[in-house]
Design an enzyme around this catalytic site. Sequence first.
Site, PDB file in Angstrom:
ATOM      1  N   LYS A  14       0.831  -1.218   0.000  1.00  0.00           N
ATOM      2  CA  LYS A  14       0.000   0.000   0.000  1.00  0.00           C
ATOM      3  C   LYS A  14       0.859   1.258   0.000  1.00  0.00           C
ATOM      4  CE  LYS A  14      -2.380  -0.774   3.788  1.00  0.00           C
ATOM      5  NZ  LYS A  14      -1.972  -2.131   4.209  1.00  0.00           N
ATOM      6  N   ARG A  89      -9.719   1.468   8.452  1.00  0.00           N
ATOM      7  CA  ARG A  89      -9.339   0.086   8.769  1.00  0.00           C
ATOM      8  C   ARG A  89     -10.453  -0.638   9.501  1.00  0.00           C
ATOM      9  NH1 ARG A  89      -3.425   1.005   8.724  1.00  0.00           N
ATOM     10  NH2 ARG A  89      -2.293  -0.928   8.948  1.00  0.00           N
ATOM     11  N   ARG A 123      11.670  -6.243   5.695  1.00  0.00           N
ATOM     12  CA  ARG A 123      11.513  -4.797   5.474  1.00  0.00           C
ATOM     13  C   ARG A 123      12.387  -3.997   6.442  1.00  0.00           C
ATOM     14  NH1 ARG A 123       5.621  -2.152   5.174  1.00  0.00           N
ATOM     15  NH2 ARG A 123       5.446  -2.616   7.392  1.00  0.00           N
ATOM     16  N   ARG A 154      11.058  -2.010  11.673  1.00  0.00           N
ATOM     17  CA  ARG A 154       9.944  -1.495  12.459  1.00  0.00           C
ATOM     18  C   ARG A 154       9.672  -2.479  13.588  1.00  0.00           C
ATOM     19  NH1 ARG A 154       5.056   0.168   8.473  1.00  0.00           N
ATOM     20  NH2 ARG A 154       3.883  -0.813  10.148  1.00  0.00           N
ATOM     21  N   ARG A 165      -0.932  -8.759  13.184  1.00  0.00           N
ATOM     22  CA  ARG A 165      -1.480  -7.732  12.279  1.00  0.00           C
ATOM     23  C   ARG A 165      -2.328  -8.363  11.178  1.00  0.00           C
ATOM     24  NH1 ARG A 165       3.799  -5.035  10.556  1.00  0.00           N
ATOM     25  NH2 ARG A 165       2.529  -3.644   9.296  1.00  0.00           N
TER      26      ARG A 165
END
Length: 208
Positions: A14, A89, A123, A154, A165
């Site tokens: 996204k 969300r 990531r 992160r 998540r």
Amino acid sequence: MSNIIFLGPPGAGKGTQAQLLAKELGIPQISTGEILRKAMREGTKTGLEAKRYVESGALVPDDVVIAIVRERLQEPDCANGYMLDGFPRTVYQADELAKFAKIDVAIELQLADDIIIERLSGRRICPKCGATYHISHLKNGEVCENDGEKLVQRPDDSEATIRNRLRVYQDQTAPLISYYKERGLLKAVNCEGTVEQNFAKVLEAVNG
Ligand code: AMP
């Protein structure tokens, strides 16, 4: 003018696709995750309130994020359209959004869970400018190409938090797919290709 929503599980791309589309269309990308991480770095009241939710992979309370978006959409740069990345969300957020914004299209980025986990656990982000990278594509070692800052993972990209998540996405966010479908606004894009291939499909969805 286009007011665009990006839907899809964490790691579907996204942020990357929204960033490319923002550049292409000349409209701002509004990422609630990015706004919350900045507030956390700066230690603002919102940042302190959001921290424990963000770090465990849970959703920040609806009213906090709704207030952020409502305020942001009043900025002059949103007058000719905007892109919402990571908001809404929940169905409640979508209902509230409909009271102060008119959405033209909701793009659903689709990706299988095993690819998501591989992408997110590799990531890395720049703690200063927020740019994102994947360890398999790093050209300069673990430093940011924009500002030379050392890249970090992160805290919510650990495998256990990623799984949480994904569960949160299935339970609370996936219902938005039928929500926007029923309103005739949904366009689905399969994101298993390269960034460039996926972007071509996103552009087609927006223009088509
Ligand atoms: P993201 O960068 O979009 O993956 O968001 C990172 C984290 O910020 C999420 O896991 C949530 O904790 C929080 N967050 C971002 N957007 C929202 C939202 N619209 N509603 C609730 N929490 C959010």
